[in-house]
Structure formats: C-alpha cells, structure tokens
Design a protein around this motif. Structure first.
Motif, PDB file in Angstrom:
ATOM      1  N   UNK A  24       2.443 -11.830  -3.053  1.00 37.72           N
ATOM      2  CA  UNK A  24       2.253 -10.241  -3.026  1.00 37.72           C
ATOM      3  C   UNK A  24       3.353  -9.546  -2.504  1.00 37.72           C
ATOM      4  N   UNK A  25       3.731  -9.800  -1.236  1.00 41.64           N
ATOM      5  CA  UNK A  25       4.954  -9.231  -0.401  1.00 41.64           C
ATOM      6  C   UNK A  25       6.229  -9.443  -1.213  1.00 41.64           C
ATOM      7  N   UNK A  26       6.479 -10.865  -1.479  1.00 41.64           N
ATOM      8  CA  UNK A  26       7.787 -11.003  -2.153  1.00 41.64           C
ATOM      9  C   UNK A  26       7.819 -10.158  -3.758  1.00 41.64           C
ATOM     10  N   UNK A  27       6.742 -10.091  -4.198  1.00 40.08           N
ATOM     11  CA  UNK A  27       6.727  -9.299  -5.515  1.00 40.08           C
ATOM     12  C   UNK A  27       7.226  -7.832  -5.159  1.00 40.08           C
ATOM     13  N   UNK A  28       6.581  -7.505  -4.035  1.00 38.05           N
ATOM     14  CA  UNK A  28       6.764  -5.841  -3.923  1.00 38.05           C
ATOM     15  C   UNK A  28       8.343  -5.595  -3.292  1.00 38.05           C
ATOM     16  N   UNK A  29       8.930  -6.704  -2.671  1.00 37.80           N
ATOM     17  CA  UNK A  29      10.405  -6.467  -2.181  1.00 37.80           C
ATOM     18  C   UNK A  29      11.156  -6.430  -3.562  1.00 37.80           C
ATOM     19  N   UNK A  34      14.237  -3.449  -7.805  1.00 39.01           N
ATOM     20  CA  UNK A  34      14.427  -3.047  -9.373  1.00 39.01           C
ATOM     21  C   UNK A  34      14.380  -1.490  -9.450  1.00 39.01           C
ATOM     22  N   UNK A  35      13.366  -0.778  -8.823  1.00 41.67           N
ATOM     23  CA  UNK A  35      13.224   0.441  -9.120  1.00 41.67           C
ATOM     24  C   UNK A  35      14.115   1.503  -8.236  1.00 41.67           C
ATOM     25  N   UNK A  36      14.384   1.251  -7.046  1.00 45.70           N
ATOM     26  CA  UNK A  36      15.128   2.275  -6.261  1.00 45.70           C
ATOM     27  C   UNK A  36      16.535   1.998  -5.958  1.00 45.70           C
ATOM     28  N   UNK A  37      17.172   2.774  -5.559  1.00 41.82           N
ATOM     29  CA  UNK A  37      18.682   2.837  -5.389  1.00 41.82           C
ATOM     30  C   UNK A  37      19.111   2.539  -4.092  1.00 41.82           C
ATOM     31  N   UNK A  38      18.445   3.053  -3.140  1.00 42.85           N
ATOM     32  CA  UNK A  38      18.974   2.836  -1.777  1.00 42.85           C
ATOM     33  C   UNK A  38      17.644   2.488  -0.676  1.00 42.85           C
ATOM     34  N   UNK A  39      17.174   1.311  -0.639  1.00 46.77           N
ATOM     35  CA  UNK A  39      16.119   0.964   0.009  1.00 46.77           C
ATOM     36  C   UNK A  39      16.504   0.604   1.243  1.00 46.77           C
ATOM     37  N   UNK A  40      15.713   0.591   2.434  1.00 43.23           N
ATOM     38  CA  UNK A  40      16.095   0.239   3.910  1.00 43.23           C
ATOM     39  C   UNK A  40      14.751  -0.267   4.435  1.00 43.23           C
ATOM     40  N   UNK A  41      14.973  -1.398   5.288  1.00 42.26           N
ATOM     41  CA  UNK A  41      13.744  -2.057   6.064  1.00 42.26           C
ATOM     42  C   UNK A  41      13.839  -1.592   7.285  1.00 42.26           C
ATOM     43  N   UNK A  42      12.802  -1.180   7.968  1.00 44.17           N
ATOM     44  CA  UNK A  42      12.523  -0.626   9.451  1.00 44.17           C
ATOM     45  C   UNK A  42      12.337  -2.111  10.089  1.00 44.17           C
ATOM     46  N   UNK A  43      13.254  -2.135  10.887  1.00 43.44           N
ATOM     47  CA  UNK A  43      13.295  -3.552  11.906  1.00 43.44           C
ATOM     48  C   UNK A  43      13.453  -3.121  13.409  1.00 43.44           C
ATOM     49  N   UNK A  44      12.646  -3.185  14.147  1.00 48.01           N
ATOM     50  CA  UNK A  44      12.451  -3.151  15.467  1.00 48.01           C
ATOM     51  C   UNK A  44      12.677  -4.424  16.255  1.00 48.01           C
ATOM     52  N   UNK A  45      12.529  -5.480  15.796  1.00 45.26           N
ATOM     53  CA  UNK A  45      12.433  -6.829  16.362  1.00 45.26           C
ATOM     54  C   UNK A  45      10.912  -7.093  16.772  1.00 45.26           C
ATOM     55  N   UNK A  46      10.003  -6.452  16.649  1.00 45.98           N
ATOM     56  CA  UNK A  46       8.571  -6.514  16.623  1.00 45.98           C
ATOM     57  C   UNK A  46       8.036  -7.471  15.467  1.00 45.98           C
ATOM     58  N   UNK A 133      21.479   8.898   5.076  1.00 48.35           N
ATOM     59  CA  UNK A 133      21.804   8.042   4.327  1.00 48.35           C
ATOM     60  C   UNK A 133      21.273   7.911   2.891  1.00 48.35           C
ATOM     61  N   UNK A 134      20.369   8.715   2.443  1.00 45.58           N
ATOM     62  CA  UNK A 134      19.890   8.801   1.279  1.00 45.58           C
ATOM     63  C   UNK A 134      18.903   7.600   0.846  1.00 45.58           C
ATOM     64  N   UNK A 135      18.172   7.241   1.776  1.00 42.62           N
ATOM     65  CA  UNK A 135      17.202   6.230   1.562  1.00 42.62           C
ATOM     66  C   UNK A 135      16.196   6.832   0.659  1.00 42.62           C
ATOM     67  N   UNK A 136      16.064   5.866  -0.323  1.00 40.64           N
ATOM     68  CA  UNK A 136      14.704   6.472  -1.238  1.00 40.64           C
ATOM     69  C   UNK A 136      13.399   5.467  -1.120  1.00 40.64           C
ATOM     70  N   UNK A 137      13.634   4.562  -0.506  1.00 41.27           N
ATOM     71  CA  UNK A 137      12.542   3.448  -0.465  1.00 41.27           C
ATOM     72  C   UNK A 137      12.724   3.209   1.041  1.00 41.27           C
ATOM     73  N   UNK A 138      11.657   3.101   2.047  1.00 43.83           N
ATOM     74  CA  UNK A 138      11.600   2.688   3.414  1.00 43.83           C
ATOM     75  C   UNK A 138      10.612   1.670   3.500  1.00 43.83           C
ATOM     76  N   UNK A 139      10.933   0.602   3.782  1.00 41.98           N
ATOM     77  CA  UNK A 139       9.943  -0.478   4.105  1.00 41.98           C
ATOM     78  C   UNK A 139       9.435  -0.443   5.203  1.00 41.98           C
ATOM     79  N   UNK A 140       8.086  -0.562   5.788  1.00 41.14           N
ATOM     80  CA  UNK A 140       7.428  -0.702   7.165  1.00 41.14           C
ATOM     81  C   UNK A 140       6.560  -1.862   7.261  1.00 41.14           C
ATOM     82  N   UNK A 191       4.790  -0.607   1.988  1.00 39.04           N
ATOM     83  CA  UNK A 191       4.267  -1.468   2.899  1.00 39.04           C
ATOM     84  C   UNK A 191       3.790  -2.926   2.582  1.00 39.04           C
ATOM     85  N   UNK A 192       4.735  -3.801   2.453  1.00 42.13           N
ATOM     86  CA  UNK A 192       4.298  -5.001   2.004  1.00 42.13           C
ATOM     87  C   UNK A 192       3.144  -6.151   2.602  1.00 42.13           C
ATOM     88  N   UNK A 193       3.090  -5.411   3.929  1.00 43.83           N
ATOM     89  CA  UNK A 193       2.022  -6.228   4.594  1.00 43.83           C
ATOM     90  C   UNK A 193       0.634  -5.548   4.620  1.00 43.83           C
TER      91      UNK A 193
END
Length: 309
Positions: A24-29, A34-46, A133-140, A191-193
């Motif tokens: 499911x998570x891989x499908x979401x990524x 495919x749908x968005x232009x400028x996604x970004x992944x929130x990454x804190x090291x947690x 940065x014009x991010x249009x999708x933000x993974x958390x 939120x893939x998780x």
C-alpha cells in the motif's frame, strides 16, 4: 539504513499483513509521483521518517528517489538523531532542505515561547518552505494510532492556500483510489503509514533490518522527572532547582524537540526486546512521551488546523 540497494529480509518468513502494508505504501509513493509536480518527503531521522525513506527507495529502485527531503529543524534535536539524518542523506546521495526555526527567530518572524519548547514553532517555517519551493505534495510519517486528530485524517489530506486542515473537506478514499486535485497555492499532505501501528513499524524494521538512531534503544542517560516524563538536559535547558538528576537506563519511543520529548525507562537493547515492550504498552508513543500533546484535549488538532503535521 546503511545499504545502498533495497534491503530484503534474509531470515524471516513473509508476514502477509506487513507485506500488504508495504505494498500500500509503495503504491501511494508511485501514485504521488504520477499525480504531482513537486513532492517532498519530511525527514527528521526519526523512526517513522526513516521508514518512509526506506519505502521510497524500494518504490523507485533501481532509480534514485525522485523527491528531495525536508527537515524543519527546531535546533532542539538530539545529537544522535541529527548525526544519523546527515549520514543517511550522504549515503544515499539525497538532497536535504533544512528549515531552521532559529532563522525565523533571528529575523523576527517567530518569538521564543515562555516555556522554551519549539515544537509548536515548526508550523510557520514548514509553510514558508513549502511555499518557497512550490511543493505540492508533502509526505509525512503520521499514523492513525498515534493520536486522535491523526486518526481523523485521510491518506491524501488537502491543505488550503494557508496550509490549514479542515476536517470537513476530507475526501472519500474507496478501493485505494486517491484524489490529489488541488487549486494553485493548495497542497496535499500524504501519509503512507496511516494504517500502520507502532507494532507494525517495529516488526517491519526487524524484517527489513532498517537502521535507526541509537537513542531508540536502551542506554544510560542523565534524566530528571517533569510532568510525568524523564527529560534530559540540552540546548533547550535543564532541570529546575527542585528536580533531581538521575542516571537511568532509558530509550526514546519517539524523537522531536528535546524540551518536550521524554524517555521511558527500558532495558530493551535489541529490536526484539523493543517489540516486546511495545506489545505490552497501554499508552501510545506520543501519549507517553510528548508533552506538547498534553497542552489540551485537542492540542494536536488545533496545531493541524494551523498547518502543522
């Protein structure tokens, strides 16, 4: 996460539930790619953001992860986590955007809180950086089992032009179909998780041999008791005159701003021992160790409405 190829389980049989969550998570990524232009992944090291990155690497292997990473750095992080964050980024050749809360304080866009905690101060730097940065999708890495407000949120969560969340604008998500439509200036939190539990996360970490910062495992640390949690001294401050410092065996179930993230007493030094602790716990990780979620019954929901994750 030290390997540069997609880690695979070597000594554990397939768990159908974990395999379904992974799929499911891989499908979401891939849907977001495919749908968005400028996604970004929130990454804190947690642990949750590390798991997100692990899944993103799997989703696009052998190509590199096509998104940058973003960390809103409060300046009150644990040294072990920042060291881990930077090492993982370097090992995988990723691009990391760091929004430092201190920069917003220095130029007057934010003011320090009287209680010293900076977790609530992350919202403005997050929204400013998304806009810049014009991010249009933000993974958390948010999960529904963490907190009641997060349990209300869809996997694709629309945010308006001010980054705000309105529960009344939730979209139906039937048959794994996700609606990413948004107007100019709006963006979608992803939120893939969402459907994972803390126990699922640790079981997957065990299966995939995902490396985490050392503070997720039991270690000796000087701590003091405040508001029902073991806190440690750092750039955010230290114990008051009436708070005794003790040397304890502790670990962290979640990591964030050190001023409001508590440790739990523990002897769990391995993934298997952590899993046993998690299965026996009656408290969610945030409920047990995050003071910022105790400000009110609706503390998290209030922050989400303002633009927080």
């Amino acid at each position: 996460m030290t390997e540069t190829h997609p880690p695979v389980a070597l000594d554990a049989g397939p768990d159908p539930a974990l395999t379904a969550l992974e799929s499911e998570a891989i499908h979401i990524f891939r849907e977001v790619a495919g749908e968005f232009d400028r996604p970004v992944i929130l990454f804190s090291g947690g642990k949750d953001s590390t798991l997100l990155l692990h899944l993103a690497i799997k989703a696009f292997w052998p190509a590199p992860v096509p998104f940058p990473l973003l960390h809103v750095d409060t300046g009150h992080n644990f040294d072990e986590v920042i060291e881990f964050r930077d090492r993982v980024v370097a090992e995988h050749g990723l691009r990391l955007v760091v929004a430092k809360v201190q920069d917003w304080i220095d130029d007057g866009r934010l003011e320090e809180r009287p209680d010293g905690t900076r977790n609530p101060l992350q919202t403005v730097p997050l929204l400013d950086t998304i806009t810049e940065h014009g991010f249009d999708a933000v993974f958390g890495g948010g999960r529904r089992d963490e907190e009641r407000a997060r349990a209300k949120e869809r996997i694709f969560s629309l945010r308006n032009a001010f980054g705000q969340w309105d529960p009344r604008r939730q979209r139906p998500e039937l048959w794994n179909l996700y609606n990413g439509r948004h107007k100019p200036g709006e963006h979608v939190r992803v939120f893939p998780l969402s459907n994972w539990t803390e126990a699922d996360v640790w079981a997957y970490i065990a299966r995939e041999k995902v490396e985490l910062p050392s503070i997720y495992y039991a270690h000796e640390r000087d701590v003091y008791w405040r508001d029902g949690m073991w806190l440690t001294e750092g750039p955010w401050g230290g114990p008051r005159d009436d708070e005794e410092v003790l040397r304890k065996m502790v670990r962290y179930r979640t990591v964030g701003d050190g001023s409001c993230t508590g440790a739990v007493e523990s002897t769990a030094t391995t993934v298997a021992e952590v899993i046993a602790e998690v299965q026996a716990s009656r408290l969610t990780e945030r409920g047990a160790t995050r003071a910022d979620d105790r400000l009110s019954e609706a503390a998290m929901e209030d922050r989400k409405r303002e633009g927080y994750f």
